[in-house]
Design a protein around this motif. Sequence first.
Motif, short mmCIF file in Angstrom:
data_model
loop_
_atom_site.label_atom_id
_atom_site.label_comp_id
_atom_site.label_asym_id
_atom_site.label_seq_id
_atom_site.Cartn_x
_atom_site.Cartn_y
_atom_site.Cartn_z
N UNK A 36 -5.35 -5.26 -2.94
CA UNK A 36 -3.91 -5.45 -2.73
C UNK A 36 -3.66 -6.87 -2.28
N UNK A 37 -2.68 -7.56 -2.87
CA UNK A 37 -2.47 -8.98 -2.62
C UNK A 37 -1.27 -9.31 -1.75
N UNK A 38 -0.54 -8.31 -1.26
CA UNK A 38 0.56 -8.53 -0.29
C UNK A 38 1.66 -9.44 -0.82
N UNK A 39 2.01 -9.35 -2.10
CA UNK A 39 3.03 -10.24 -2.68
C UNK A 39 4.37 -10.12 -1.95
N UNK A 40 4.87 -8.91 -1.75
CA UNK A 40 6.15 -8.73 -1.08
C UNK A 40 6.07 -9.21 0.37
N UNK A 41 5.00 -8.84 1.05
CA UNK A 41 4.83 -9.23 2.44
C UNK A 41 4.71 -10.75 2.59
N UNK A 42 4.04 -11.40 1.65
CA UNK A 42 3.94 -12.86 1.69
C UNK A 42 5.31 -13.50 1.50
N UNK A 43 6.11 -12.93 0.60
CA UNK A 43 7.45 -13.46 0.36
C UNK A 43 8.30 -13.36 1.63
N UNK A 44 8.22 -12.22 2.30
CA UNK A 44 8.98 -12.02 3.55
C UNK A 44 8.48 -12.98 4.62
N UNK A 45 7.16 -13.11 4.76
CA UNK A 45 6.59 -14.02 5.77
C UNK A 45 7.02 -15.46 5.51
N UNK A 46 6.97 -15.88 4.26
CA UNK A 46 7.36 -17.26 3.94
C UNK A 46 8.85 -17.48 4.17
N UNK A 47 9.67 -16.47 3.90
CA UNK A 47 11.11 -16.62 4.16
C UNK A 47 11.37 -16.72 5.66
#
Length: 71
Positions: A36-47
């Motif tokens: 699992x690569x955490x795409x959604x979670x990375x987007x939220x973290x970067x925002x």
Amino acid sequence: MATGCAELKIPLEHSEAVLNHISGTQGGIAGTYHLYRYAKEKRVALQRWADRVEAICGGIPLFGPQKSELA
């Protein structure tokens, strides 16, 4: 950035994914099976990080989608 993410209460595995760090539960044999690569979670973290930087810069938007576009 890692320290800033911790201050923002971003989970460690999300900030590690943003930074592309492979350690802890993602390292070794577990990293082979845990894909699992955490795409959604990375987007939220970067925002959240961008919002923090914006606040430091006096609220001047930097770039990318606005918060309202991510909802």
